[in-house]
Design a protein around this motif. Structure first.
Motif, PDB file in Angstrom:
ATOM      1  N   THR A  40      -3.580  11.882  -3.454  1.00 51.50           N
ATOM      2  CA  THR A  40      -2.250  11.889  -2.771  1.00 51.50           C
ATOM      3  C   THR A  40      -1.884  10.387  -2.263  1.00 51.50           C
ATOM      4  OG1 THR A  40      -0.747  12.850  -1.275  1.00 51.50           O
ATOM      5  CG2 THR A  40      -3.200  12.905  -0.597  1.00 51.50           C
ATOM      6  N   THR A  41      -0.629  10.177  -1.893  1.00 51.08           N
ATOM      7  CA  THR A  41      -0.491   8.784  -1.446  1.00 51.08           C
ATOM      8  C   THR A  41       0.149   9.098   0.109  1.00 51.08           C
ATOM      9  OG1 THR A  41       1.906   9.184  -1.928  1.00 51.08           O
ATOM     10  CG2 THR A  41       0.437   7.809  -3.423  1.00 51.08           C
ATOM     11  N   ASP A  42       0.319  10.443   0.525  1.00 50.65           N
ATOM     12  CA  ASP A  42       0.277  10.853   1.927  1.00 50.65           C
ATOM     13  C   ASP A  42      -0.892  10.237   2.621  1.00 50.65           C
ATOM     14  OD1 ASP A  42       2.695  12.076   1.453  1.00 50.65           O
ATOM     15  OD2 ASP A  42       1.816  14.338   1.467  1.00 50.65           O
ATOM     16  N   ASP A 203      -7.864   6.762   5.361  1.00 48.50           N
ATOM     17  CA  ASP A 203      -7.201   5.917   4.309  1.00 48.50           C
ATOM     18  C   ASP A 203      -7.916   5.937   3.031  1.00 48.50           C
ATOM     19  OD1 ASP A 203      -4.976   5.612   5.910  1.00 48.50           O
ATOM     20  OD2 ASP A 203      -5.735   3.480   6.397  1.00 48.50           O
ATOM     21  N   TYR A 229      -7.174   9.698  -0.686  1.00 49.25           N
ATOM     22  CA  TYR A 229      -5.932   8.986  -0.373  1.00 49.25           C
ATOM     23  C   TYR A 229      -5.730   7.624  -0.980  1.00 49.25           C
ATOM     24  CZ  TYR A 229      -5.973  12.779   3.230  1.00 49.25           C
ATOM     25  OH  TYR A 229      -6.261  13.866   3.835  1.00 49.25           O
ATOM     26  N   TYR A 230      -4.614   7.449  -1.549  1.00 42.96           N
ATOM     27  CA  TYR A 230      -4.219   6.373  -2.175  1.00 42.96           C
ATOM     28  C   TYR A 230      -3.210   5.518  -1.632  1.00 42.96           C
ATOM     29  CZ  TYR A 230      -7.523   7.939  -5.798  1.00 42.96           C
ATOM     30  OH  TYR A 230      -8.377   8.373  -6.410  1.00 42.96           O
ATOM     31  N   ALA A 231      -3.232   4.174  -1.650  1.00 41.01           N
ATOM     32  CA  ALA A 231      -2.243   3.323  -0.706  1.00 41.01           C
ATOM     33  C   ALA A 231      -0.810   3.080  -1.543  1.00 41.01           C
ATOM     34  CB  ALA A 231      -2.776   1.792  -0.803  1.00 41.01           C
ATOM     35  N   ASP A 232      -0.567   3.692  -2.633  1.00 42.74           N
ATOM     36  CA  ASP A 232       0.715   3.814  -3.190  1.00 42.74           C
ATOM     37  C   ASP A 232       0.629   4.478  -4.509  1.00 42.74           C
ATOM     38  OD1 ASP A 232      -0.053   2.054  -5.341  1.00 42.74           O
ATOM     39  OD2 ASP A 232       0.081   0.069  -3.800  1.00 42.74           O
ATOM     40  N   PRO A 233       1.805   4.733  -5.140  1.00 37.60           N
ATOM     41  CA  PRO A 233       1.745   5.608  -6.128  1.00 37.60           C
ATOM     42  C   PRO A 233       1.263   5.067  -7.311  1.00 37.60           C
ATOM     43  CG  PRO A 233       3.962   5.819  -5.169  1.00 37.60           C
ATOM     44  CD  PRO A 233       3.231   4.802  -4.301  1.00 37.60           C
ATOM     45  N   LEU A 236      -2.313   5.766  -7.379  1.00 34.94           N
ATOM     46  CA  LEU A 236      -2.529   7.227  -7.712  1.00 34.94           C
ATOM     47  C   LEU A 236      -2.568   7.401  -9.268  1.00 34.94           C
ATOM     48  CD1 LEU A 236      -3.225  10.135  -7.116  1.00 34.94           C
ATOM     49  CD2 LEU A 236      -0.501  10.287  -6.399  1.00 34.94           C
ATOM     50  N   GLY A 369       3.670   1.963   0.600  1.00 35.11           N
ATOM     51  CA  GLY A 369       2.758   2.870  -0.131  1.00 35.11           C
ATOM     52  C   GLY A 369       3.446   4.216  -0.258  1.00 35.11           C
ATOM     53  N   ARG A 370       4.732   4.287   0.327  1.00 32.80           N
ATOM     54  CA  ARG A 370       5.148   5.670   0.500  1.00 32.80           C
ATOM     55  C   ARG A 370       6.286   5.884  -0.591  1.00 32.80           C
ATOM     56  NH1 ARG A 370       1.641   8.257   3.707  1.00 32.80           N
ATOM     57  NH2 ARG A 370       3.121   9.787   4.514  1.00 32.80           N
TER      58      ARG A 370
END
Length: 518
Positions: A40-42, A203, A229-233, A236, A369-370
């Motif tokens: 997830t990027t959350d 993170d 957890y990934y920094a951005d889409p 991911l 990253g959101r």
């Protein structure tokens, strides 16, 4: 929360490879203890329930903590979890009482009592973190504890209080492990949820093991889970393509989501309507260049949602003209009614009436990253500056820094997603536009506050529609925020993982325990 949650709409399940029956096969015995990896990027703001009010944190909380109440899959009414029973005392909706289950134990082996529940709610309000959930408990006046019985005394009638108890704000902590007046800052968790947190790297990842001592509403505590957890889409997407994760959710890039193929035998896709929304929040405080509501109205008058959704999100979101999303009681089109199409002439007239110099210069912040936040910010900047009426300084910030900046009023405007705390329209009004709201943008309107209080008096939530419609009409004129879009929910999982369609059902509970090996 920031990032929402909803009365569930009809899900569209796109099944590839095996049919529906394949999703329901029992896992092979040799896979029982095999870890399922979820990407997830959350981000997680804090492991302490008193210090986080966002989707990423609450997704983790629903696994490692218990609240007195929870939501059954696709449910719209809270049911007992750590509690054996709960209910209002009398008819004035100001006293709420719960009796705990017997022998619910913390990781230390200590039995949970009503004192732990009181302690947990009291410290949320006492700490009152800028990025915590204290605002959600604004009607809670005091808590009494006696053995296994806890009694909540409310300052005003609040039919939505059971919903609030069922959220991450109601997470029950071990009172011997969490300081009374400050946040716990280590990487440990002492809760009683379906999972225990065995390790955590901020993170990076959270490792979860089924809690064999769990007692609550969940019938089976599932398989070991590794949350990554990934920094951005883009990161991911790379992990998904490399098969580093078995499940990808929230969020792959829009270009990937828009081109998911139901014929791909290597994956299964769940697409469902959701009530996650995104708003452009405007700083109404004195001293802000957006303090005059006519300036904010001018911004609302020129934003083109259809263009934003088409170019940036490639149709994976829907334009939103309402504070309350489609599918939730009270949904309207108040912003379309007030600003039916981009109108530079109207915006110029509003700025002239406000007596401000053009172009109006303001700052716009977003969280790095959101999702497609950076592309969204660039498109909104382009739209606003193309009118010749605005100059916008855009800058992205790391998630925690972003939260701290908007909470302290350092940004003139910022975009943030909102995931419903519980399936009721109250979660899209009180936390977003009530006085002292979690958006921290300085907005306050006594009429709005009065309507929110009136709406909380109705146990029959269908009777609140008129109040919420009126609130949205006022908000469309005051413009403390501008609704941008409503998300479609996507979960992608490998062909040997089942249960992805149950992971997120709009109730605010992240059901990791529903994932299984096929």
């Amino acid at each position: 929360m920031r990032s929402v949650r909803m009365r569930v709409l009809a899900a569209v399940l796109v099944l590839a490879g095996a049919g529906v029956g394949g999703w329901q096969l029992l896992p092979a015995k040799e896979n029982t203890n095999r870890t399922i990896t979820v990407g997830t990027t959350d981000a997680v703001t804090s492991l302490d329930p008193a210090g986080a009010y966002d989707a990423g944190s609450w997704a983790l909380f629903s696994s490692v903590f218990q609240s007195l109440l929870t939501f059954e899959p696709d449910g719209v009414e809270p049911v007992p979890d750590a509690a054996q029973s709960c209910g209002f005392v009398g008819t004035d909706l100001k006293t709420y009482r719960c009796t705990l289950r017997k022998d619910v134990t913390f990781p230390s082996g200590r039995t949970m009592t009503a004192e732990d529940v009181k302690y947990s709610f009291d410290r949320v309000k006492r700490i009152n973190s800028d990025v915590g959930p204290a605002t959600l408990l604004d009607t809670l006046h005091s808590v009494d504890a006696n053995g296994l019985t806890v009694t909540f005394h409310l300052s005003t009638p609040d039919a939505t209080f059971p919903f609030k108890v069922a959220t991450g704000a109601g997470s029950i902590v071990d009172r011997t492990k969490y300081p009374q007046d400050k946040l716990r800052t280590d990487n440990g968790v002492d809760g009683t949820g379906p999972y225990t947190l065995t390790s955590y790297t901020k993170d990076k990842k959270a490792d979860l093991a089924p809690n064999k001592h769990y007692k609550g509403d969940v019938k089976e505590t599932g398989r070991p889970i590794e949350l990554r957890y990934y920094a951005d889409p883009a990161a991911l997407e790379k992990a998904w393509k490399a098969k580093d994760v078995d499940v990808a959710t929230r969020q792959l890039p829009p270009s990937v989501l828009a081109n998911l193929s139901p014929s791909d035998p290597g994956q299964r896709v769940t697409e469902a309507d959701s009530a996650e929304i995104r708003n452009l929040v405007l700083n109404t405080s004195a001293g802000s260049p957006l303090h005059d509501r006519r300036v904010r109205q001018a911004i609302a008058a020129v934003i083109n949602r259809e263009e934003l959704v088409s170019t940036v999100y490639e149709g994976t979101t829907d334009p939103l003209y309402s504070l309350i999303p489609a599918g939730i009681t009270g949904h309207t089109t108040s912003f379309f009614d007030a600003y039916p199409k981009p109108d530079t002439k109207k915006a110029r007239a509003l700025l002239t009436a406000a007596g401000v110099s053009v172009p109006v210069h303001f700052t716009y912040g977003y969280a790095q990253g959101r999702g497609a936040a950076a592309e969204e910010a660039a498109d909104l900047k382009r739209q606003l500056e193309a009118t010749g009426l605005f100059t916008v300084d855009v800058k992205g910030y790391e998630w925690t820094d972003f939260q701290e900046r908007y909470a302290s009023g350092k940004l003139d405007a910022y975009a943030v997603g909102w995931v419903a705390d519980f399936p009721d329209p109250d979660t899209f009004t009180a936390p977003l536009v009530g006085t002292g709201n979690s958006m921290k943008n300085g907005y306050s309107n006594k009429q709005v506050d009065g309507l929110i209080l009136d709406s909380q008096r109705y146990s029959d939530r269908s009777r609140t529609a008129d109040d919420f419609q009126h609130i949205q009409e006022i908000v469309a004129q005051d413009v403390p925020l501008i609704p941008l879009w409503q998300r479609k929910e996507y979960v992608v999982n490998s062909e040997d993982v089942g249960g992805g369609q149950y992971l997120s059902d709009g109730t605010g509970v992240f059901r990791l325990w529903r994932l299984n090996w096929i």
